[in-house]
Design a protein around this motif. Structure first.
Motif, PDB file in Angstrom:
ATOM      1  N   VAL A   1      13.307   6.302   8.966  1.00 23.11           N
ATOM      2  CA  VAL A   1      12.031   7.035   9.657  1.00 23.11           C
ATOM      3  C   VAL A   1      11.091   5.866   9.466  1.00 23.11           C
ATOM      4  O   VAL A   1       9.901   5.844  10.391  1.00 23.11           O
ATOM      5  CB  VAL A   1      11.701   8.317   8.778  1.00 23.11           C
TER       6      VAL A   1
ATOM      7  N   ARG B   1      15.979  13.405   3.218  1.00 23.92           N
ATOM      8  CA  ARG B   1      16.195  11.872   3.129  1.00 23.92           C
ATOM      9  C   ARG B   1      16.933  11.425   2.058  1.00 23.92           C
ATOM     10  O   ARG B   1      16.767  11.870   0.810  1.00 23.92           O
ATOM     11  CB  ARG B   1      14.807  11.219   2.985  1.00 23.92           C
TER      12      ARG B   1
ATOM     13  N   ASN C   1      10.513  12.055  -3.533  1.00 23.05           N
ATOM     14  CA  ASN C   1      11.953  12.703  -4.125  1.00 23.05           C
ATOM     15  C   ASN C   1      13.016  12.306  -3.064  1.00 23.05           C
ATOM     16  O   ASN C   1      12.600  12.251  -1.827  1.00 23.05           O
ATOM     17  CB  ASN C   1      11.885  14.154  -4.116  1.00 23.05           C
TER      18      ASN C   1
ATOM     19  N   TYR D   1      -3.633   8.052   2.493  1.00 24.82           N
ATOM     20  CA  TYR D   1      -2.858   8.329   1.187  1.00 24.82           C
ATOM     21  C   TYR D   1      -3.884   7.920   0.151  1.00 24.82           C
ATOM     22  O   TYR D   1      -3.882   8.324  -0.923  1.00 24.82           O
ATOM     23  CB  TYR D   1      -1.430   7.624   1.303  1.00 24.82           C
TER      24      TYR D   1
ATOM     25  N   LEU E   1       4.465  -1.734   2.648  1.00 28.93           N
ATOM     26  CA  LEU E   1       4.344  -0.144   2.345  1.00 28.93           C
ATOM     27  C   LEU E   1       5.448   0.348   1.233  1.00 28.93           C
ATOM     28  O   LEU E   1       6.534  -0.404   0.736  1.00 28.93           O
ATOM     29  CB  LEU E   1       4.796   0.510   3.424  1.00 28.93           C
TER      30      LEU E   1
ATOM     31  N   GLU F   1       0.822  -1.170   0.015  1.00 29.34           N
ATOM     32  CA  GLU F   1       0.032  -0.115  -0.020  1.00 29.34           C
ATOM     33  C   GLU F   1       0.885   1.404  -0.064  1.00 29.34           C
ATOM     34  O   GLU F   1       1.874   1.470   0.676  1.00 29.34           O
ATOM     35  CB  GLU F   1      -0.951  -0.190   1.078  1.00 29.34           C
ATOM     36  N   ASN F   2       0.423   2.443  -0.557  1.00 26.22           N
ATOM     37  CA  ASN F   2       1.120   3.509  -0.621  1.00 26.22           C
ATOM     38  C   ASN F   2       0.984   4.257   0.674  1.00 26.22           C
ATOM     39  O   ASN F   2      -0.288   4.389   1.003  1.00 26.22           O
ATOM     40  CB  ASN F   2       0.913   4.588  -1.934  1.00 26.22           C
ATOM     41  N   ALA F   3       1.742   5.036   0.924  1.00 31.33           N
ATOM     42  CA  ALA F   3       1.910   6.128   2.083  1.00 31.33           C
ATOM     43  C   ALA F   3       3.049   7.078   1.866  1.00 31.33           C
ATOM     44  O   ALA F   3       3.564   7.132   0.782  1.00 31.33           O
ATOM     45  CB  ALA F   3       2.339   5.184   3.431  1.00 31.33           C
ATOM     46  N   TYR F   4       2.729   8.187   2.726  1.00 31.16           N
ATOM     47  CA  TYR F   4       4.078   9.031   2.496  1.00 31.16           C
ATOM     48  C   TYR F   4       4.756   9.436   4.064  1.00 31.16           C
ATOM     49  O   TYR F   4       3.880   9.767   4.950  1.00 31.16           O
ATOM     50  CB  TYR F   4       3.365  10.290   1.883  1.00 31.16           C
ATOM     51  N   PHE F   5       6.012   9.523   3.730  1.00 28.75           N
ATOM     52  CA  PHE F   5       6.898   9.855   4.938  1.00 28.75           C
ATOM     53  C   PHE F   5       7.572  11.122   4.737  1.00 28.75           C
ATOM     54  O   PHE F   5       7.857  11.499   3.646  1.00 28.75           O
ATOM     55  CB  PHE F   5       7.634   8.510   5.342  1.00 28.75           C
ATOM     56  N   PRO F   6       8.001  11.581   5.753  1.00 25.98           N
ATOM     57  CA  PRO F   6       8.385  12.935   5.835  1.00 25.98           C
ATOM     58  C   PRO F   6       9.788  13.187   4.938  1.00 25.98           C
ATOM     59  O   PRO F   6      10.591  12.246   4.964  1.00 25.98           O
ATOM     60  CB  PRO F   6       8.657  13.633   7.147  1.00 25.98           C
ATOM     61  N   LEU F   7      10.092  14.301   4.368  1.00 27.38           N
ATOM     62  CA  LEU F   7      11.170  14.628   3.601  1.00 27.38           C
ATOM     63  C   LEU F   7      12.502  14.663   4.716  1.00 27.38           C
ATOM     64  O   LEU F   7      13.689  14.556   4.221  1.00 27.38           O
ATOM     65  CB  LEU F   7      11.065  15.827   2.957  1.00 27.38           C
ATOM     66  N   PHE F   8      11.978  15.216   5.786  1.00 26.61           N
ATOM     67  CA  PHE F   8      13.220  15.496   6.803  1.00 26.61           C
ATOM     68  C   PHE F   8      13.445  14.422   7.809  1.00 26.61           C
ATOM     69  O   PHE F   8      12.265  14.106   8.444  1.00 26.61           O
ATOM     70  CB  PHE F   8      12.834  16.915   7.629  1.00 26.61           C
TER      71      PHE F   8
ATOM     72  N   ILE G   1       1.681  10.121   6.155  1.00 25.97           N
ATOM     73  CA  ILE G   1       0.287  10.033   5.650  1.00 25.97           C
ATOM     74  C   ILE G   1       0.180   8.582   5.405  1.00 25.97           C
ATOM     75  O   ILE G   1       1.024   8.019   4.791  1.00 25.97           O
ATOM     76  CB  ILE G   1      -0.175  10.491   4.355  1.00 25.97           C
TER      77      ILE G   1
ATOM     78  N   GLU H   1       6.002  20.412   6.011  1.00 23.43           N
ATOM     79  CA  GLU H   1       5.804  19.843   4.609  1.00 23.43           C
ATOM     80  C   GLU H   1       4.528  19.323   4.234  1.00 23.43           C
ATOM     81  O   GLU H   1       3.827  18.884   5.124  1.00 23.43           O
ATOM     82  CB  GLU H   1       6.955  18.633   4.687  1.00 23.43           C
TER      83      GLU H   1
ATOM     84  N   TRP I   1       5.973   7.128  -3.213  1.00 20.31           N
ATOM     85  CA  TRP I   1       6.684   7.740  -4.438  1.00 20.31           C
ATOM     86  C   TRP I   1       7.186   9.022  -3.720  1.00 20.31           C
ATOM     87  O   TRP I   1       6.250   9.865  -3.285  1.00 20.31           O
ATOM     88  CB  TRP I   1       5.549   8.128  -5.569  1.00 20.31           C
TER      89      TRP I   1
ATOM     90  N   PHE J   1       8.137   4.080  12.370  1.00 18.02           N
ATOM     91  CA  PHE J   1       6.868   3.935  12.600  1.00 18.02           C
ATOM     92  C   PHE J   1       6.256   2.593  12.087  1.00 18.02           C
ATOM     93  O   PHE J   1       5.484   2.368  12.994  1.00 18.02           O
ATOM     94  CB  PHE J   1       6.192   4.954  11.054  1.00 18.02           C
TER      95      PHE J   1
END
Lengths: 468, 468
Positions: free
Chosen positions: A113, A107, A137, B42, A132, A62-69, B37, B153, A135, A117
């Motif tokens: 990170v 990152r 940068n 997400y 997980l 499944e897609n998720a999003y984790f912080p850049l920093f 997220i 962010e 997508w 979690f």
């Protein structure tokens, strides 16, 4: 007609840069090592993303999003990991107009990170496997940037999973390797990748095993197009990712990570491009058929629009070029540079004879075709040319790969292509020697071509090459 | 049954945080102000992205990607712009293990770097309009972060376009505002946004006009859900974005920018959520129908799987929950928290009577339905409830909006909802006074509800409210 690109045989790296600029795929960004992906390049990336995303979801992630920093302290928790990345980090020291109490790292990858979690989200064996993907940068400061291949910022997907056993983790890392990565690269991008195991020296920092997909480029060098890692319990122990087993004890999980990036765009260019520009395999191409009005008048515009509609109705991704205020020759050169698989040229003379001209990008062949047969001819060309590009890339790989018996022969062969040599004839010392001469062990294979579990298995074959 | 969430009436902000945590939509990240997220959140964002991306492409814009890092000097070129962002910037001072010669800023938005490239890519009037969009992460250091609403962010799309005339730029900024933003928010997310013009005080830094979509949340506050800006020639002059006109002269272009972000997830929650959790409008929902096995045995599993297949074949996004080792009540509470529009509960008792139970999330109604009629009932519920959620949000907005004549009345009304007041009764001084009491002018409208070109038009209505 004036030469548009430096020929590959004359200067392959220059050809690559020329092609990217003239096909308007990308530009260098204002900060050294960064890139701007222009619409023509980004449209291909969107297609790669869509195809990859579908395969990753089919494998259950499944897609998720984790912080850049990421706090600097996170990277330090797994010793090998910080060592692997420390020379490449970008560090934010100021935020909101003030110095930060703890500097944060942009990152370079998100193992740490996500590890944090996973530890929060996993409680019992019922929560496993946790699969997980994101997508995102990422940033790795590059001393010798080259657009798409090595840039300080790039776009990628990074998968991170946690499993109850080593066997599950291994099976999943290999499932992604074959069902998502190899399948996409071979069957959509048309690059006949070799899939194998990295040596300890080439392994990802913090991993216990790294699997790789290696493609051969038009100049005989190798490009690593995607990797999948078993991380053992290294990250699970550093971040305390643990679960209550069925039996009631507390166990550390086994984790994996895997990634592919905008580097695949570089691979696409270097595996399939020719002296006239890019060639995009039909299954990948954002525009599969490019209908061109050669010259106005005599119902040409109407006929071209009708062909566009017919192709669209047949499920072809099609665009119409009716910019007749630009010379046709220039537009045709641009279409070749962009690598559209099929052009359909509609001009007054051919149309008077009831024909349009179907031009195949793979070989430049031009076939006058009755208008009523164009859709069928385009569909046939798209199907054929998907295979043609793959087969040409495979023929290039086979003709440039030699079987040798010694390290010295392998290093020599790597000047023009790949060498297959017994791993026992290389070994750790031989690998270091090859590295000193700019040659690396790309991967290890079993004699039957399958992927080994460990570099200690008997009778392994090593692929040695120069690489991007 | 124990209360799962703090009731909205008791503590709306607490309810919001509870819901996000318990529906597993997101977590706070390890660096203050950042967010993670989670897959459930997400998946909704992916649906928002897909719907928005299709609308942006239909308006002719192409996707591209510009770098995360921007040289500090770029931001300084447009004076108002740097002033707007300087307190919020994250600055990278170290890269590759060394201090950087020029520090780089993590993009708070990409006007400046895209301006630089527009200047390179635009030569003649033939290159206009240039219509670009990117999906990216941006960073603005937040002192009072709140998940989805204000995070350091966030994820967004940012469109940037260049045009030959002010009229073209204005028309395009408004086209996106209405055809992409308003249409998505009203018809997919189900939030009846008010679309208007920002005052000079609330305008984007560097813009000549800012248009906005404002939604009312469940507590009567406003949330700005998307903005579209005319930038005049400000950026074109600062970055020398110019073109040769048909007449042969050199002219500066007129540019626009526009953005929507993961903040829309916050709007979704606060506009539609109830005391049992999230409610996702059917057109947006990643899972529209959730088929639940109440209890094993008596062919229940097979019947549920068959219903899942039937719904999928009818084009419904459907998931099957057969985790019968978890108590049904807990799974039902989770499904309510997640806000799946329709649940189909399949249990042995109902099934013996030939029924499944169709549960609508909008009102909690439970309808025993013959198995053969379930697909039709679900399709009907999805269609009805898309409208129901919109209409409930509209009724909330209407009941909490009052027409008043004076600034004092408007500020008082903003304690519980929105005030509509003649802009002439507010003015620049009144706006400052309202701000001092935590009330802002959300936007200006014409008497007929349409969007004004300037705040100097006569007879404008101002919407005053407290806002997130």
């Amino acid at each position: 007609m004036a030469r548009v690109l430096t020929p590959r045989a004359e200067d392959f790296p220059r050809w690559y840069q020329d092609l990217i600029a003239k096909a308007k795929l990308a530009d260098n960004g204002p900060v050294r090592g960064t890139m701007v992906i222009r619409p023509a390049g980004y449209a291909i990336w969107e297609r790669m993303q869509a195809e990859m995303d579908a395969r990753i979801k089919a494998a259950g992630a499944e897609n998720a999003y984790f912080p850049l920093f990421i706090p600097e302290s996170y990277l330090k928790r797994e010793a090998q990991h910080v060592e692997g990345f420390s020379p490449e980090l970008a560090v934010v020291t100021h935020g909101g107009g003030k110095p930060l109490a703890e500097p944060v790292v942009v990152r370079p990858t998100s193992e740490t990170v996500i590890g944090e979690f996973m530890a929060k989200w996993i409680d019992s064996y019922r929560d496993l496997p946790l699969l997980l993907n994101q997508w995102a940068n990422v940033v790795r400061w590059e001393l010798r940037p080259r657009i798409f291949l090595r840039t300080s910022e790039f776009l990628w997907q990074e998968g991170h999973t946690a499993h109850a056993t080593r066997e599950d983790a291994r099976a999943y890392a290999r499932r992604i390797l074959h069902e998502a990565y190899e399948d996409l690269m071979v069957n959509v991008i048309g690059i006949p990748v070799v899939v194998g195991l990295k040596t300890t020296r080439e392994r990802f920092a913090g991993a216990t095993a790294t699997y790789t997909c290696e493609g051969m480029m038009g100049d005989g060098k190798a490009l690593q197009l995607g990797t999948s890692h078993e991380l053992g319990q290294n990250f699970a122990k550093a971040f305390d990712i643990s679960y209550s087993s069925k039996e009631g004890g507390r166990e550390h999980a086994w984790t994996t990570s895997w990634g592919t990036s905008t580097r695949m765009l570089g691979g696409l260019i270097m595996a399939h491009g020719d002296d006239n520009g890019l060639r995009v395999p039909p299954k990948l191409a954002p525009i599969q058929a490019y209908v061109m009005v050669v010259k106005d008048g005599d119902g040409v515009g109407e006929a071209a629009a009708k062909l566009r509609d017919g192709l669209r109705d047949a499920g072809v991704r099609v665009a119409l070029d009716d910019r007749t205020d630009t010379p046709f020759g220039r537009r045709a050169v641009d279409a070749e540079l962009r690598g559209y698989p099929v052009r359909v040229e509609v001009g007054p003379r051919d149309l008077a004879a009831g024909n349009a001209v179907v031009v195949r990008r793979t070989d430049g062949s031009k076939s006058p075709t009755p208008v009523a047969d164009v859709v069928g001819a385009v569909l046939a060309a798209l199907e054929t040319d998907q295979q043609v590009l793959h087969d040409q890339a495979l023929a290039n790989r086979e003709s440039r790969t030699v079987e040798v018996a010694t390290l010295a022969e392998a290093i020599e062969a790597a000047a023009t292509g790949w060498a297959r040599v017994p791993w026992s004839a290389v070994g750790v010392a031989g690998e270091a020697e090859a590295n000193g001469q700019g040659v690396t062990v790309r991967c290890l294979l079993r004699a039957d071509g399958s992927v080994p579990d460990s570099e200690d298995e008997p009778d392994l074959i090593a692929i040695l090459a120069r690489a991007y």
